[in-house]
Design a protein around this motif. Structure first.
Motif, PDB file in Angstrom:
ATOM      1  N   THR A   1      -1.205  -6.704   1.212  1.00  0.00           N
ATOM      2  CA  THR A   1      -2.432  -7.214   1.038  1.00  0.00           C
ATOM      3  C   THR A   1      -2.441  -8.635   0.176  1.00  0.00           C
TER       4      THR A   1
ATOM      5  N   ASP B   1      -3.750   2.864   1.077  1.00  0.00           N
ATOM      6  CA  ASP B   1      -4.336   2.406   0.077  1.00  0.00           C
ATOM      7  C   ASP B   1      -3.503   1.776  -0.811  1.00  0.00           C
ATOM      8  N   SER B   2      -4.520   0.017  -0.791  1.00  0.00           N
ATOM      9  CA  SER B   2      -3.034  -0.693  -2.317  1.00  0.00           C
ATOM     10  C   SER B   2      -3.192   0.082  -3.326  1.00  0.00           C
TER      11      SER B   2
ATOM     12  N   SER C   1       0.782  -1.285   0.027  1.00  0.00           N
ATOM     13  CA  SER C   1       0.123  -0.087   0.214  1.00  0.00           C
ATOM     14  C   SER C   1       0.721   0.942  -0.320  1.00  0.00           C
TER      15      SER C   1
ATOM     16  N   THR D   1       4.318   0.653   1.831  1.00  0.00           N
ATOM     17  CA  THR D   1       4.583   0.171   3.236  1.00  0.00           C
ATOM     18  C   THR D   1       5.175  -1.277   2.857  1.00  0.00           C
TER      19      THR D   1
ATOM     20  N   THR E   1     -11.990   1.758  -0.471  1.00  0.00           N
ATOM     21  CA  THR E   1     -11.396   2.949  -0.609  1.00  0.00           C
ATOM     22  C   THR E   1     -11.231   3.621  -0.897  1.00  0.00           C
TER      23      THR E   1
ATOM     24  N   VAL F   1      -6.589  -2.346   5.418  1.00  0.00           N
ATOM     25  CA  VAL F   1      -6.190  -1.217   5.605  1.00  0.00           C
ATOM     26  C   VAL F   1      -6.340  -0.228   6.524  1.00  0.00           C
TER      27      VAL F   1
END
Length: 319
Positions: A246, A201-202, A123, A221, A184, A161
């Motif tokens: 994710t 957010d991804s 993300s 991330t 999101t 998230v």
């Protein structure tokens, strides 16, 4: 004739799996996406659905069923007939984090049949263009000077998230108020306008907004920088030890016949190796996975244990 009845029944049972394989699929397949259109899971589903359908010989129709952090669509898939015509594209949110809180109406293991590990994505930390910070360190310093005044958006309670941001809060020693959305994609307008201060957010769904200049990205991330965004620092460079990704995976309802599992698993693996799919996923920042159903099940078991440990040690809550 009665003497042969048991033998005929036994022979029918042995032939049943082959019958499944020969007849499946003979109509379109529904792929439930438990998040809204435009989000990372939806983007991923649409990136692979056509090629998957080509290999199965039937169209694969993406069906968005968002709400409750992905549990509404996941529960729908869990309660569907185990005939291979309703499949689920699940995520860390629906099958690792949410169940670790004990807040899902389904059991992530007992109520599903694992089919394939499809891929994963990091993300990015997004803020409005009006935000006073231009780096993760500046943002952390600003948050510490304004405790309780900042908020963050998520794709719902118990999602990756939500927990990823709570983990960031704990690691960075900052406080923010949680504002959950149904996905999101639905939070983006409020982030752009400044009603929301930050969103993790991804990468697939957040990157276009950065490229279009609507939002500012402060960090990624993953443990290291992404080849897709080499100039964007890893958050861990400013907040040591922080890392989340994710994962995406395909499930069927419990009791899905083994031959159908094998058929779909093979088709997924073939689709992920398609040059067009690989190129599209790479441009989205998604790393394709693949492998056997058993490998997928083992990965999710380890991931649930990781998040359960984080939740317990950090005393994280759904609020």
């Amino acid at each position: 004739m009665k003497l042969f009845a048991p033998l005929l029944l036994a022979a029918s049972a042995l032939l049943a799996p082959a019958a499944h394989a020969q007849g499946y699929p003979n109509k379109p397949i529904r792929l439930v996406v438990p998040f809204p259109a435009g989000g990372a899971t939806d983007i991923f589903a649409r990136a692979v659905s056509q090629k998957l359908g080509d290999r199965l010989g039937q169209s694969v129709v993406v069906d968005n069923k968002p709400g409750a952090g992905g549990t509404i669509g996941s529960d729908l898939a869990a309660k569907s007939a185990p005939d291979g015509y309703t499949l689920l594209l699940a995520t860390s949110s629906t099958h690792s984090i949410g169940p670790s809180f004990g807040k899902t109406p389904y059991d992530p293991v007992a109520d599903f049949t694992p089919i394939a590990y499809v891929g994963n994505a990091p993300s990015i930390m997004l803020v409005p263009n009006s935000a006073p910070a231009r780096t993760v360190k500046e943002w952390v310093d600003y948050a510490r000077k304004n405790p309780g005044r900042l908020n963050y958006a998520s794709s719902g309670n118990g999602t990756v998230v939500h927990l990823g941001t709570e983990y960031f809060k704990a690691q960075a020693n900052v406080f923010m108020v949680h504002i959950p959305y149904r996905g999101t994609a639905l939070a983006i307008p409020d982030l752009v306008s400044g009603k929301v201060d930050v969103l993790f957010d991804s990468l697939p769904s957040g990157l276009p907004h950065v490229k279009e200049g609507r939002l500012r990205a402060l960090g990624i991330t993953s443990a290291k920088r992404s080849a897709l965004l080499p100039d964007l620092p890893a958050i861990a460079e400013s907040v040591p030890g922080y890392e989340t990704v994710t994962w995406f995976g395909m499930y069927g309802p419990k009791g899905l016949p083994a031959d159908i599992v094998a058929r779909v698993n093979t088709a997924v693996n073939q689709a992920l190796q398609d040059p067009d799919v690989k190129d599209r996923l790479a441009r989205l920042g998604i790393e394709p996975a693949g492998g056997t159903p058993q490998q997928f099940a083992a990965m999710t078991t380890a991931d649930r244990a990781k998040w359960k440990k984080i939740i317990t040690e950090r005393k994280l809550t759904m609020d």
